[in-house]
Design an enzyme around this catalytic site. Structure first.
Site, PDB file in Angstrom:
ATOM      1  N   ASP A  58       0.848  -1.182   0.000  1.00 24.35           N
ATOM      2  CA  ASP A  58       0.000   0.000   0.000  1.00 24.35           C
ATOM      3  C   ASP A  58       0.897   1.250   0.000  1.00 24.35           C
ATOM      4  O   ASP A  58       1.736   1.391  -0.891  1.00 24.35           O
ATOM      5  CB  ASP A  58      -0.945  -0.072   1.211  1.00 24.35           C
ATOM      6  CG  ASP A  58      -1.952   1.055   1.296  1.00 24.35           C
ATOM      7  OD1 ASP A  58      -2.897   1.057   0.491  1.00 24.35           O
ATOM      8  OD2 ASP A  58      -1.793   1.933   2.169  1.00 24.35           O
ATOM      9  N   HIS A  95      -7.613  -6.475   0.998  1.00 31.09           N
ATOM     10  CA  HIS A  95      -6.500  -5.538   0.868  1.00 31.09           C
ATOM     11  C   HIS A  95      -5.405  -5.758   1.906  1.00 31.09           C
ATOM     12  O   HIS A  95      -4.220  -5.659   1.577  1.00 31.09           O
ATOM     13  CB  HIS A  95      -7.022  -4.105   0.972  1.00 31.09           C
ATOM     14  CG  HIS A  95      -5.963  -3.061   0.891  1.00 31.09           C
ATOM     15  ND1 HIS A  95      -5.187  -2.869  -0.238  1.00 31.09           N
ATOM     16  CD2 HIS A  95      -5.516  -2.160   1.805  1.00 31.09           C
ATOM     17  CE1 HIS A  95      -4.326  -1.888  -0.015  1.00 31.09           C
ATOM     18  NE2 HIS A  95      -4.502  -1.445   1.215  1.00 31.09           N
TER      19      HIS A  95
END
Length: 297
Positions: free
Chosen positions: A115, A275
């Site tokens: 990320d 995620h």
């Protein structure tokens, strides 16, 4: 390293923890194991505790594993923000990582960024190519690639542009951080969740995390565009991983194809996960990273 302690309540058994002073920051870092060094960089809004299931698996594979809190996140502290956001630029954060590893005795290491840790890993590989033996880029693209592909769907689904506004997001988030940042202790792990929640309740951390995004839309973008114009590319082997139940591939297509614009040696594949892959699919992620990093030996 200063202020060594037991690493807190998160189950990093056998790991040491403490702070390293860098140029403008104080970086909290966990490290453990023996063997070639591997650095794991977390994303937003997590801390180094997000790796608590992955790090021990890599130690068992024979690596030294280093997990810092990025500048301003978790227990790390950065400088007071400035109008140009340079204190939270990925170039500054990458410099923190190099300084931490040198303090621990490592001049060259493998690197993984998830990320927001991904653009830090990109910057580190471009600015310090002699320091990075291999790089894994997880659930991320270069920031400039995101911004060059803006669609109405991207703009309405992503939080980037709200975070970039001056002052307003601080007031909104700090009014009720538990409602803004939601996490499940059963998925995250109880101790990881507790550390993360304590961090996002701290207005200093919230401000620093927002500065990360403000830098991303300004100074970081300019740095990446200058790299593209100069033909700079990652020279070490790169592994691209993405969560198949997240939206990166849906929004942009094949992430490997995009990263080939930025690196000379790229491979990659998806992982069946949401995620926060380090928490949701730690075994598969650790296996992919371990296999890739082991090739350097």
């Amino acid at each position: 390293m200063r202020g060594r302690q037991d690493g807190g309540p998160v189950p990093f058994e056998g790991f040491e923890a403490g702070w390293v002073r860098t140029d403008g920051a104080s970086i909290f870092v966990r490290h453990g194991g023996e063997g070639p060094p591997v650095v794991l960089l977390h994303g937003h809004p997590r801390t180094s505790a997000t790796w608590h299931r992955v790090a021990p698996l890599l130690v068992r594979r024979g690596f030294t594993v280093v997990c810092p809190d990025l500048r301003g996140y978790g227990r790390s502290r950065g400088p007071e923000p400035t109008p140009d956001h340079a204190g939270y630029a990925k170039r500054a954060v990458a410099g923190d990582v190099v300084a931490v590893l040198r303090e621990l005795g490592h001049d060259r290491f493998a690197l993984a960024g998830h990320d927001r840790g991904g653009p830090v890993a990109l910057r580190l590989a471009l600015d310090h190519p002699g320091a990075v033996s291999r790089v894994a880029l997880i659930d991320c693209l270069p920031l400039s690639e995101h911004l060059s592909r803006i669609t109405a769907e991207f703009a309405t689904r992503w939080h980037w542009f709200f975070f970039a506004q001056p002052d307003v997001p601080e007031r909104v988030i700090n009014a009720d951080p538990d409602s803004w940042y939601r996490g499940d202790p059963r998925t995250m792990g109880r101790e990881n969740h507790a550390e993360w929640r304590q961090a996002v309740r701290d207005p200093r951390v919230v401000r620093a995390m927002l500065e990360d995004y403000r830098a991303g839309l300004t100074i970081d973008r300019r740095h990446e565009e200058a790299d593209r114009a100069a033909g700079a590319r990652i020279r070490c082997p790169a592994l691209v991983l993405w969560s198949e139940r997240d939206d990166l591939e849906e929004l942009y297509g094949d992430p490997v194809a995009i990263w080939r614009r930025w690196a000379v040696d790229v491979r990659g594949h998806g992982i069946d996960s949401g995620h926060h892959v380090a928490e949701q699919a730690p075994g598969e992620l650790a296996s992919a990273l371990g296999d890739f990093f082991a090739e350097a030996g």
